[in-house]
Design a protein around this motif. Structure first.
Motif, PDB file in Angstrom:
ATOM      1  N   PHE A  86       0.842  -1.205   0.000  1.00  0.00           N
ATOM      2  CA  PHE A  86       0.000   0.000   0.000  1.00  0.00           C
ATOM      3  C   PHE A  86       0.876   1.253   0.000  1.00  0.00           C
ATOM      4  CE2 PHE A  86      -4.729  -0.255   0.749  1.00  0.00           C
ATOM      5  CZ  PHE A  86      -4.859  -1.498   0.165  1.00  0.00           C
ATOM      6  N   VAL A  87       1.917   1.248   0.829  1.00  0.00           N
ATOM      7  CA  VAL A  87       2.834   2.384   0.875  1.00  0.00           C
ATOM      8  C   VAL A  87       3.543   2.532  -0.470  1.00  0.00           C
ATOM      9  CG1 VAL A  87       4.956   3.283   1.923  1.00  0.00           C
ATOM     10  CG2 VAL A  87       3.174   2.287   3.363  1.00  0.00           C
ATOM     11  N   PHE A  88       3.992   1.408  -1.026  1.00  0.00           N
ATOM     12  CA  PHE A  88       4.703   1.460  -2.302  1.00  0.00           C
ATOM     13  C   PHE A  88       3.814   2.021  -3.417  1.00  0.00           C
ATOM     14  CE2 PHE A  88       6.541  -0.158  -6.222  1.00  0.00           C
ATOM     15  CZ  PHE A  88       7.854   0.273  -6.052  1.00  0.00           C
ATOM     16  N   SER A  89       2.544   1.551  -3.482  1.00  0.00           N
ATOM     17  CA  SER A  89       1.607   2.063  -4.493  1.00  0.00           C
ATOM     18  C   SER A  89       1.416   3.563  -4.335  1.00  0.00           C
ATOM     19  CB  SER A  89       0.225   1.415  -4.353  1.00  0.00           C
ATOM     20  OG  SER A  89       0.292   0.048  -4.443  1.00  0.00           O
ATOM     21  N   PHE A  90       1.318   3.990  -3.080  1.00  0.00           N
ATOM     22  CA  PHE A  90       1.120   5.406  -2.785  1.00  0.00           C
ATOM     23  C   PHE A  90       2.313   6.235  -3.251  1.00  0.00           C
ATOM     24  CE2 PHE A  90       2.129   8.724   0.402  1.00  0.00           C
ATOM     25  CZ  PHE A  90       1.125   9.628   0.091  1.00  0.00           C
ATOM     26  N   LEU A  91       3.528   5.787  -2.948  1.00  0.00           N
ATOM     27  CA  LEU A  91       4.731   6.544  -3.308  1.00  0.00           C
ATOM     28  C   LEU A  91       4.999   6.505  -4.808  1.00  0.00           C
ATOM     29  CD1 LEU A  91       7.119   5.453  -0.406  1.00  0.00           C
ATOM     30  CD2 LEU A  91       5.920   7.641  -0.660  1.00  0.00           C
ATOM     31  N   HIS A  92       4.598   5.406  -5.452  1.00  0.00           N
ATOM     32  CA  HIS A  92       4.894   5.195  -6.857  1.00  0.00           C
ATOM     33  C   HIS A  92       3.935   5.962  -7.767  1.00  0.00           C
ATOM     34  CE1 HIS A  92       5.046   2.889 -10.665  1.00  0.00           C
ATOM     35  NE2 HIS A  92       6.314   2.720 -10.358  1.00  0.00           N
ATOM     36  N   ALA A  93       2.699   6.202  -7.268  1.00  0.00           N
ATOM     37  CA  ALA A  93       1.644   6.764  -8.113  1.00  0.00           C
ATOM     38  C   ALA A  93       1.851   8.249  -8.386  1.00  0.00           C
ATOM     39  CB  ALA A  93       0.289   6.547  -7.457  1.00  0.00           C
ATOM     40  N   THR A  94       1.404   8.678  -9.591  1.00  0.00           N
ATOM     41  CA  THR A  94       1.488  10.098  -9.925  1.00  0.00           C
ATOM     42  C   THR A  94       0.104  10.745  -9.931  1.00  0.00           C
ATOM     43  OG1 THR A  94       1.450   9.422 -12.249  1.00  0.00           O
ATOM     44  CG2 THR A  94       3.602   9.925 -11.299  1.00  0.00           C
ATOM     45  N   SER A  95      -0.928   9.960  -9.652  1.00  0.00           N
ATOM     46  CA  SER A  95      -2.285  10.509  -9.581  1.00  0.00           C
ATOM     47  C   SER A  95      -3.117   9.667  -8.612  1.00  0.00           C
ATOM     48  CB  SER A  95      -2.943  10.478 -10.964  1.00  0.00           C
ATOM     49  OG  SER A  95      -3.159   9.139 -11.361  1.00  0.00           O
ATOM     50  N   ILE A  96      -4.257  10.232  -8.188  1.00  0.00           N
ATOM     51  CA  ILE A  96      -5.166   9.502  -7.298  1.00  0.00           C
ATOM     52  C   ILE A  96      -5.601   8.198  -7.971  1.00  0.00           C
ATOM     53  CG2 ILE A  96      -7.452   9.558  -6.199  1.00  0.00           C
ATOM     54  CD1 ILE A  96      -5.816  11.471  -4.785  1.00  0.00           C
TER      55      ILE A  96
END
Ligand code: ZN
Length: 250
Positions: A86-96
């Protein structure tokens, strides 16, 4: 920022603990609400303290507080992995949209993983829950171009159905449906690369397992761990992998 990360990690841990319950109970046709979580050996109800993900397991050294029977390390491990992803997806994403897409993919994979490790099956019920969820998500946040999502669904289905036909049952119907709905979420490029990476990881780890005598030839092994590994690699690092590969040959 650090507080947001801690919050996202806690969200991932808590949801991961819920996904364990779903992955364990849905294949056995049990309600996910009642009865409340209990020790499978002595039936003791778990209190709020026992339900704190990971920490309660570490604190109790992996045993039930009352009867001291062992608790499977699958559960705290999948909670922790879910938190990190979940943390990785959050840090990796460039949009909501990208962040939510990552969380949805991780959620589906973690639930199916627990179910596969415990029962060696992917229940239709789980997939039928995620299919409309992914469809609505792709209506609210369409892929670019919009047809990438339905094309991913068709590609995931066709590729796996073909393998199932060729292997004559080596690949189950659950895998075909799983790849179809993942394709709807991630699109055609990611699903095709994800499939090849899953097969690649499966082959490598299977060979190492046979080499060291941990797996016997023809012994059925859960395949979802490799699907999860392959799909997450494709989703998070697909573009870099493709660029690296093209660099290599041209
Ligand atoms: Zn107990």
């Amino acid at each position: 920022m650090i507080f947001v990360i801690i919050y996202v990690f806690a969200l991932g841990l808590t949801l991961g603990s819920f996904y364990n319950v779903v992955g364990l109970r849905v294949p056995a046709n049990q309600s996910i609400i009642t009865p409340p979580s209990h020790c499978p050996s002595c039936g003791r109800r778990l209190t709020i303290l026992d339900l704190v993900p990971v920490f309660s397991y570490l604190f109790l050294r992996g045993r039930c507080r009352t009867c001291h029977s062992k608790i499977s390390p699958i559960y705290p491990t999948s909670e922790a992995v879910n938190g990190f992803l979940f943390v990785f997806s959050f840090l990796h994403a460039t949009s909501i949209a990208e962040m939510l897409c990552g969380w949805l993919l991780v959620s589906l994979l973690m639930i199916v993983l627990v179910s596969d490790l415990d029962y060696m099956l992917i229940p239709d019920k789980l997939l039928l829950f995620f299919l409309p969820l992914f469809a609505v998500f792709r209506i609210v946040y369409p892929t670019d171009p919009w047809w990438d999502a339905p094309a991913g669904l068709v590609a995931g289905f066709a590729l796996l159905a073909l393998i199932a036909l060729i292997s004559r049952g080596g690949m189950g119907g659950g895998d075909v449906k799983l790849f179809a709905i993942m394709g709807l979420l991630v699109g055609i490029k990611t699903i095709i690369l994800g499939f090849f990476l899953s097969a690649f990881f499966g082959a490598i780890i299977g060979m190492i397992g046979m080499l060291f005598g941990m797996i016997k030839r023809r012994q059925p092994i859960p395949f979802v761990p490799f699907i999860a590994l392959g799909m997450l690699t494709s989703y998070f690092f697909g573009d870099q992998l493709i660029a690296f590969y093209l660099d290599l040959i041209f």
